[in-house]
Motif scaffolding. Structure first.
Motif, PDB file in Angstrom:
ATOM      1  N   THR A 128       0.810  -1.230   0.000  1.00 55.06           N
ATOM      2  CA  THR A 128       0.000   0.000   0.000  1.00 55.06           C
ATOM      3  C   THR A 128       0.835   1.268   0.000  1.00 55.06           C
ATOM      4  OG1 THR A 128      -0.066  -0.034   2.423  1.00 55.06           O
ATOM      5  CG2 THR A 128      -1.850  -1.181   1.270  1.00 55.06           C
ATOM      6  N   THR A 130       3.167   4.570  -0.666  1.00 55.80           N
ATOM      7  CA  THR A 130       3.168   5.627  -1.679  1.00 55.80           C
ATOM      8  C   THR A 130       4.128   5.283  -2.807  1.00 55.80           C
ATOM      9  OG1 THR A 130       2.745   7.215   0.094  1.00 55.80           O
ATOM     10  CG2 THR A 130       3.468   8.110  -2.022  1.00 55.80           C
ATOM     11  N   ARG A 133       2.926   2.221  -4.937  1.00 54.56           N
ATOM     12  CA  ARG A 133       1.789   2.601  -5.775  1.00 54.56           C
ATOM     13  C   ARG A 133       2.260   3.375  -7.000  1.00 54.56           C
ATOM     14  NH1 ARG A 133      -0.538   4.799  -0.918  1.00 54.56           N
ATOM     15  NH2 ARG A 133      -0.588   6.845  -1.946  1.00 54.56           N
ATOM     16  N   SER A 140      -3.985   3.754  -8.470  1.00 53.46           N
ATOM     17  CA  SER A 140      -4.510   4.760  -7.549  1.00 53.46           C
ATOM     18  C   SER A 140      -4.793   4.127  -6.188  1.00 53.46           C
ATOM     19  CB  SER A 140      -5.797   5.351  -8.105  1.00 53.46           C
ATOM     20  OG  SER A 140      -6.823   4.357  -8.110  1.00 53.46           O
ATOM     21  N   LYS A 141      -5.093   4.972  -5.211  1.00 52.22           N
ATOM     22  CA  LYS A 141      -5.453   4.470  -3.887  1.00 52.22           C
ATOM     23  C   LYS A 141      -6.675   3.563  -3.959  1.00 52.22           C
ATOM     24  CE  LYS A 141      -3.668   8.254  -0.982  1.00 52.22           C
ATOM     25  NZ  LYS A 141      -4.039   9.314  -0.021  1.00 52.22           N
ATOM     26  N   ASP A 142      -7.683   3.954  -4.737  1.00 50.11           N
ATOM     27  CA  ASP A 142      -8.894   3.145  -4.835  1.00 50.11           C
ATOM     28  C   ASP A 142      -8.619   1.797  -5.486  1.00 50.11           C
ATOM     29  OD1 ASP A 142     -10.427   5.045  -3.599  1.00 50.11           O
ATOM     30  OD2 ASP A 142     -11.170   5.942  -5.468  1.00 50.11           O
ATOM     31  N   LYS A 145      -6.868  -0.352  -2.920  1.00 51.06           N
ATOM     32  CA  LYS A 145      -7.839  -0.787  -1.906  1.00 51.06           C
ATOM     33  C   LYS A 145      -8.715  -1.912  -2.436  1.00 51.06           C
ATOM     34  CE  LYS A 145     -11.101   2.099  -0.572  1.00 51.06           C
ATOM     35  NZ  LYS A 145     -11.782   3.201   0.171  1.00 51.06           N
ATOM     36  N   THR A 178       3.345   4.078   4.108  1.00 48.79           N
ATOM     37  CA  THR A 178       1.970   4.371   3.709  1.00 48.79           C
ATOM     38  C   THR A 178       1.424   5.534   4.540  1.00 48.79           C
ATOM     39  OG1 THR A 178       1.624   2.027   3.186  1.00 48.79           O
ATOM     40  CG2 THR A 178      -0.346   3.381   3.459  1.00 48.79           C
ATOM     41  N   TYR A 182      -4.584   6.676   4.939  1.00 46.01           N
ATOM     42  CA  TYR A 182      -4.898   5.702   3.902  1.00 46.01           C
ATOM     43  C   TYR A 182      -4.765   4.273   4.443  1.00 46.01           C
ATOM     44  CZ  TYR A 182      -4.731   2.996  -0.411  1.00 46.01           C
ATOM     45  OH  TYR A 182      -4.992   2.075  -1.398  1.00 46.01           O
TER      46      TYR A 182
END
Length: 547
Positions: A128, A130, A133, A140-142, A145, A178, A182
């Protein structure tokens, strides 16, 4: 070395932090991840038989949660778990933990490996951070997730057909890299799927996959997370520290102060790169604070042997609790302090261990006192005396320590080597106990009245026979006075001590006598079943050493 290309890890905004004023009062839940070697931490991965032996060691030590690997990653790890199940090697009170990425085909393969396990923990994760990613997944974060959520859904669905008891663990891998909000968001999304309760908790593992900050910042992260995660009473907060900065032990201890409940780690800190947090260190740190670590380290040499043989890794000689040099003292002042501390402890009625330089009693780990003192060119008087007393029963008077230690010092300065207790005693024996002449005792008689003692003795000096006699306030004083009559040297009686060397009907006494000759103190030692004879031999030994 261009330090300007690195940036400092940012602090955590945490008002009214509480962890600095707390204290550790109980051991955490432990989970060993030693068997997760899966081609990622050992140059030569353990064989199935080695894994079984290591697993049995972990069970013997008291681990109740053991991660047995990544069964979807290789046939070896899959077959290892199957062997544990098929051979009925898993105790009923031990939870077997398996690791899988949050990917459908790996999750399905993992459940195949778990078939027949009575108590299982399914540990799933996805990265997860930064950085990952941005440069690895380019998501993206979504999107990241969703990987976690979809994995949780599949695991929950497949659990319906699992015959044993099952618990769940989720790790936002690279938690330390992370954003905290988030990490909280993605963990709560997993919680919405798993639906943990206070009686069926979800383990949220917060890995320091790369140790990136000082330990206090890590503690702030854990306290922030514990205070902000929803339904805190329905989750177990777990730590999984790596040692990139060399502070994994401190980071984990502060993380526990900050509210964590559980620790994942390895024996002796094995693991990727700089390794995982060392559970030996952590557990023994609890032990030395009077806290039951809930793990058994009492046969540390056996643990070291199995670990070294199965992993082909080594335990450093300065490892805090298991190294082969950590219960030794080369410094003279340390040796003297240890000797005095052990004497005080042995003479005390207190149960509390208080010995300088030894934070624990080595015998608690099945180590022995003979290994505490080693003698080399840096050693002092107390260390040499300790070896003779502890290994051979000779309690040299303190005034004799400088003389014999100088003898040993000359040997170590010349050879540069460490001297064994056997060599030290051999030197003591030849220097004091095997001195043969020029004076030899042939015979003596003692007559004692209420006022004084008379001694008559027959000596041999080289090839001559000498008869001597005199009076004194005791046998030794009388013999010393008699000797002075036939010796031209100006000698003075300086020191005397004696003790029993052995016990029982055939016990022997040892006597130590120091004489001052022209301003120099010379010691002699004598042994005999009669204390009078032992003392006379000691006095003659001192005279012979003057010669």
């Amino acid at each position: 070395m261009d330090y300007t290309k690195y940036k400092q890890y940012p602090p955590v905004k945490l008002d009214n932090r509480e962890w600095p004023s707390k204290k550790l009062d109980r051991a955490p839940l432990w989970c060993s991840v030693d068997l997760r070697d899966g081609n990622q931490s050992l140059p030569i991965p353990m064989s199935i038989n080695e894994k079984v032996e290591f697993f049995n060691l972990l069970v013997e030590m008291g681990f109740k949660e053991i991660e047995v690997g990544f069964p979807s990653a290789s046939e070896t790890e899959f077959n290892f778990l199957r062997k544990l199940v098929d051979d009925n090697l898993i105790p009923d009170d031990v939870h077997i933990q398996i690791l899988t990425q949050s990917r459908d085909h790996l999750i399905k393969r993992s459940f195949e490996a778990l078939e027949g396990v009575k108590n299982a923990i399914v540990h799933f994760y996805n990265s997860t951070s930064t950085l990952q990613r941005k440069v690895v997944f380019k998501k993206s974060k979504d999107e990241i997730k969703e990987i976690a959520v979809s994995g949780a859904k599949l695991i929950k669905e497949m659990s319906k057909n699992f015959s044993g008891n099952i618990r769940y663990e989720y790790s936002p891998e690279s938690f330390t890299g992370t954003e905290l909000d988030y990490a909280k968001d993605i963990c709560e999304a997993v919680m919405d799927v798993i639906k943990p309760t206070p009686t069926n908790k979800l383990i949220l593992n917060l890995p320091g996959t790369v140790e990136m900050s000082t330990a206090n910042v890590h503690a702030d992260q854990i306290e922030w997370f514990c205070k902000n995660i929803k339904d805190r009473d329905s989750v177990i907060i777990s730590l999984h520290a790596h040692n990139d900065r060399g502070t994994a032990t401190a980071a984990t201890e502060l993380g526990l102060l900050a509210g964590a409940d559980r620790v994942e780690g390895t024996l002796f800190g094995n693991g990727e790169r700089t390794g995982n947090v060392d559970i030996i260190n952590l557990g023994m740190n609890f032990y030395t604070q009077g806290i039951d670590p809930k793990l058994d380290f009492s046969n540390i040499d056996k643990i070291v042997e199995i670990y070294s043989r199965c992993t082909r890794m080594t335990v450093g000689p300065r490892h805090p609790w298991a190294g082969n040099l950590v219960y030794t003292a080369f410094s003279g002042s340390h040796q003297d302090a240890i000797k005095k501390g052990l004497e005080a402890h042995n003479n005390s009625d207190s149960h509390i261990w208080e010995v300088p330089y030894l934070p624990i009693d080595p015998s608690d780990l099945n180590r022995v006192y003979e290994e505490i003192i080693r003698i080399n060119s840096q050693s002092g008087k107390g260390g040499v005396a300790f070896v003779l007393e502890n290994s051979y029963g000779y309690k040299l008077p303190k005034s004799m320590h400088p003389e014999f230690s100088q003898i040993i010092q000359k040997i170590t300065d010349k050879t540069g080597n460490e001297l064994s207790p056997e060599y030290i005693f051999s030197t003591f024996n030849s220097e004091y106990l095997e001195v043969d002449g020029p004076y030899r005792l042939l015979d003596y008689t003692i007559n004692t009245s209420s006022l004084e003692t008379k001694i008559s003795a027959k000596l041999e000096y080289k090839t001559d026979k000498i008869d001597i006699s005199s009076f004194g306030n005791g046998p030794i004083d009388a013999f010393f006075n008699a000797v002075k009559k036939v010796i031209s040297s100006d000698i003075k009686f300086h020191d005397y001590s004696e003790h029993s060397l052995t016990e029982g009907a055939d016990s022997k006494a040892v006597a130590y006598i120091g004489m001052e000759v022209k301003g120099q103190i010379i010691f002699g030692v004598g042994i005999d079943s009669s204390i009078n004879t032992a003392s006379i031999k000691a006095l003659l030994c001192a005279l012979n050493r003057v010669e």
